[in-house]
Design a protein around this motif. Structure first.
Motif, short mmCIF file in Angstrom:
data_model
loop_
_atom_site.label_atom_id
_atom_site.label_comp_id
_atom_site.label_asym_id
_atom_site.label_seq_id
_atom_site.Cartn_x
_atom_site.Cartn_y
_atom_site.Cartn_z
N MET A 88 31.67 53.11 46.66
CA MET A 88 31.65 53.17 45.19
C MET A 88 32.74 52.26 44.61
SD MET A 88 30.42 55.07 42.46
CE MET A 88 29.84 56.61 43.15
N ASP A 89 32.35 51.33 43.71
CA ASP A 89 33.35 50.48 43.06
C ASP A 89 34.30 51.36 42.27
OD1 ASP A 89 31.91 48.40 44.03
OD2 ASP A 89 30.84 47.99 42.15
N LYS A 90 35.54 50.90 42.18
CA LYS A 90 36.55 51.78 41.59
C LYS A 90 37.58 50.98 40.82
CE LYS A 90 39.48 54.11 44.60
NZ LYS A 90 39.67 55.14 45.60
N ILE A 91 38.05 51.54 39.71
CA ILE A 91 39.16 50.95 38.95
C ILE A 91 40.35 51.88 39.11
CG2 ILE A 91 40.00 50.42 36.61
CD1 ILE A 91 37.90 48.43 37.37
N VAL A 92 41.52 51.31 39.33
CA VAL A 92 42.74 52.12 39.43
C VAL A 92 43.52 51.95 38.13
CG1 VAL A 92 45.01 52.24 40.53
CG2 VAL A 92 42.96 52.13 41.93
N ILE A 93 43.88 53.08 37.51
CA ILE A 93 44.68 53.03 36.28
C ILE A 93 46.09 53.48 36.63
CG2 ILE A 93 44.95 53.99 33.96
CD1 ILE A 93 41.89 54.63 34.12
N LEU A 94 47.07 52.62 36.37
CA LEU A 94 48.45 53.04 36.63
C LEU A 94 49.02 53.63 35.35
CD1 LEU A 94 50.13 50.43 38.97
CD2 LEU A 94 48.97 52.56 39.52
N ASP A 95 49.50 54.85 35.46
CA ASP A 95 49.95 55.59 34.28
C ASP A 95 51.45 55.41 34.08
OD1 ASP A 95 50.25 57.40 32.24
OD2 ASP A 95 50.13 59.18 33.52
N PHE A 96 51.79 54.87 32.91
CA PHE A 96 53.21 54.71 32.56
C PHE A 96 53.64 55.81 31.58
CE2 PHE A 96 51.81 50.64 34.07
CZ PHE A 96 52.90 50.16 34.79
N GLY A 97 52.79 56.84 31.44
CA GLY A 97 53.18 57.99 30.62
C GLY A 97 52.60 57.99 29.22
N SER A 98 51.62 57.11 28.93
CA SER A 98 51.03 57.09 27.59
C SER A 98 50.22 58.34 27.33
CB SER A 98 50.10 55.88 27.47
OG SER A 98 49.23 56.03 26.39
N GLN A 99 50.22 58.76 26.05
CA GLN A 99 49.38 59.90 25.68
C GLN A 99 47.89 59.55 25.80
OE1 GLN A 99 49.49 60.72 21.46
NE2 GLN A 99 50.25 58.68 21.01
N TYR A 100 47.57 58.26 25.90
CA TYR A 100 46.16 57.85 25.91
C TYR A 100 45.60 57.55 27.31
CZ TYR A 100 46.96 57.03 20.90
OH TYR A 100 47.28 57.15 19.58
N GLN B 87 44.53 59.30 29.82
CA GLN B 87 43.28 59.99 30.20
C GLN B 87 42.10 59.43 29.43
OE1 GLN B 87 42.88 64.11 30.68
NE2 GLN B 87 44.98 64.46 31.34
N LEU B 88 42.38 58.99 28.19
CA LEU B 88 41.29 58.42 27.39
C LEU B 88 40.76 57.14 28.00
CD1 LEU B 88 41.92 58.48 23.55
CD2 LEU B 88 39.99 59.38 24.82
N ILE B 89 41.66 56.31 28.56
CA ILE B 89 41.21 55.07 29.20
C ILE B 89 40.24 55.45 30.31
CG2 ILE B 89 41.88 53.00 30.50
CD1 ILE B 89 44.64 53.13 29.26
#
Ligand code: XMP
Length: 508
Positions: free
Chosen positions: A1-13, A15-17
């Motif tokens: 399954m193709d996958k995108i990795v989101i690195l979280d720097f602590g933004s409130q948004y 989860q929305l991404i």
């Protein structure tokens, strides 16, 4: 399954991404910025989220870009864009003009793959205190607003893109197109992450993991445990043993109706009537936290005794969902526990069961989509959240069977009323609270001295914040009449108009 990795720097948004990318039927995962997962072949691209930090702060979060920048497509959002500009030798500083809220793109490089299909003037959502003053050499501007010259850029010769606005929020009207351009066109992800594909892969993984072992699962009547049950049932059939405990604190007739629905769904489920045990431990208890603890402990005792009857069980199913997983591993660490929430599961160590959590990667709305695809009835899928300790935390002060009965009647009238008025699905959660006061009333020629109840209905996305619902006055008037006329012992109805914060959804 193709996958995108989101690195979280602590933004409130952050989860929305993830949710917006998943809406494009592309799988993605959120990881803390300092815990980069292995970049296997499945990872097609990376997103840097925003952050409450300034990239000039001494303790600003710094990601490890080895293996990412220049190798994989990268989309850096807000903080990410500023970090990358600074990293390349540019200049980021506090902006003179406030850059919060709506703005419009006055310049768009429509040849750029990230900006494809975005109309001139497109509305975007800004939320940053810093801004990029000087862009490093080799960084090309791809969009601007009236106040923000470097609203977006690409690093020449590599698939590295950055934007200072937030494409993931609703107010960025073409944000979805931009994210699509990134994940589908630039990263080349196939849009195959659908409820059907999730069910198919999960069921075969569950089969492979569980083999011929037995699994025990506690059902609560809620969406998460019901969907978990159906997935496990599809994978291992009657090797799944479900336990549904009646703690005497459920809604009116809920135990029998939900138990019947589970049986109709073909589940191997045992209903356990433990009402009296719960009432016994609650006798004389008034402190909300003590109630929760007493209910939690009794639940474990009852569940444990039942689970032991299932000989050789090896696995414990749980309905953990993605927000719980992110919460407990996010940059900020587990959020403070304000109330000791008791949910189904959380068994003592000595049970030695291995955990199986098939919904660990799903958001709540995805759980619902999967549930529908599995054929679970809308009645179960669309239910309001209901707390583990049930009506006990809506009966202020001591819980008695008689108070439970009164509150069940009131709650039933209110919930049925919402359904009949077509309001149930517009409300996130609703219920009634029995107050520990008596008030004077008059019925016929008689003076009464009876209980007061409060009705509560809130709008929310995740229960973390909530606003009270502006239910129509004539509906509230009807509810008040019906409750006072039909429920003996109640002579006054109030409506709770507090938001969270500063109030909470439950009263205890
Ligand atoms: P509060 O009252 O904290 O509620 O604003 C937020 C959400 O959590 C639910 N809630 C609970 N759920 N065990 C649960 O499983 C609990 O002890 C508990 N307390 C509150 C509440 O119903 C709302 O959905």
């Amino acid at each position: 399954m193709d996958k995108i990795v989101i690195l979280d720097f602590g933004s409130q948004y952050t989860q929305l991404i993830a949710r917006k990318i998943r809406e494009l039927n592309v799988y993605c995962e959120i990881h803390p910025y300092n815990r980069l997962p292995q970049l296997t072949d499945e990872v097609r691209g990376v997103v840097f989220s925003g952050s409450p930090y300034s990239c000039n702060a001494p303790d600003a979060p710094v990601p490890d870009m080895e293996g990412i920048k220049g190798r994989l497509p990268l989309l850096a959002v807000c903080y990410g864009a500023q970090y990358l500009a600074k990293w390349g030798g540019g200049k980021v500083q506090q902006s003179q003009i406030r850059e919060y809220g709506r703005a419009n793109l006055t310049f768009i490089d429509s040849e750029n793959p990230l900006m494809k299909g975005l109309p001139e003037g497109s509305q975007v959502w800004m939320s940053h205190g810093d801004t990029i003053e000087v862009l490093p050499a080799g960084y090309r501007t791809i969009c601007s607003t009236a106040n923000v010259r470097y609203a977006g850029y690409q690093i020449e010769g590599e698939p590295t893109y950055a934007i200072q606005f937030h494409p993931e929020v609703h107010h960025s009207t073409d944000g979805k197109q931009l994210l699509r351009n990134f994940v589908v066109d630039i990263c080349g992800c196939r849009q195959v992450w659908t409820p059907e594909s999730f069910i198919e892969t999960t069921v075969s993984q569950l089969r492979a993991t569980i083999g011929t072992d037995k699994v025990v699962l506690g059902l609560s009547g809620g969406v998460d445990s019901s969907v978990t049950a159906m997935l496990l049932h599809r994978a291992v059939g009657n090797q799944l043993h479900c336990i549904f405990v009646d703690n005497g604190l459920l809604r009116k007739d809920e135990f029998s109706s939900v138990l019947n629905s589970y049986k109709d769904m073909g589940l191997n489920v045992k209903g356990v009537d433990a009402k009296e045990r719960f009432y016994a431990v609650l006798a004389g208890v008034t402190d909300p936290e003590k109630k929760r603890k007493a209910i939690g402990k009794t639940f474990i005792d009852v569940f444990d005794a039942e689970a032991k009857l299932i000989t050789d069980a090896k696995w414990l199913g749980q309905g953990t969902i993605y927000p719980d997983v992110i919460e407990s591993s996010s940059v900020k660490g587990p959020s403070q526990t304000i109330k000791s929430h008791h949910n189904v599961g959380g068994l003592p160590d000595y049970m030695k069961l291995k955990l199986v959590e098939p919904l660990r990667s799903l958001f709540k709305d995805e759980v619902r989509r999967v549930g529908r695809q599995l054929g679970i009835k809308e009645e179960l899928i669309g239910r309001h959240p209901f707390p583990g300790p049930g009506l006990a935390i809506r009966i202020l002060s001591e819980v008695t069977p008689e108070k439970v009965r009164v509150l069940q009647e009131v709650d039933h009238i209110f919930i049925q009323g919402l359904r009949e008025a077509g309001l149930y699905d517009k409300v996130w959660q609703a219920g009634a609270i029995l107050l520990p006061v008596q008030s004077v009333g008059v019925m016929g020629d008689e003076r009464t001295y009876e209980s007061v109840v409060a009705l509560r209905a809130v709008e929310s996305v995740d229960g973390m914040t909530a606003d009270w619902c502006h239910l129509p006055y004539d509906f509230l008037a009807r509810m008040s009449n019906e409750i006072i006329n039909r429920v003996r012992g109640v002579n006054r109805v109030c409506y709770d108009i507090s938001s969270k914060p500063p109030a909470t959804i439950e009263w205890e």
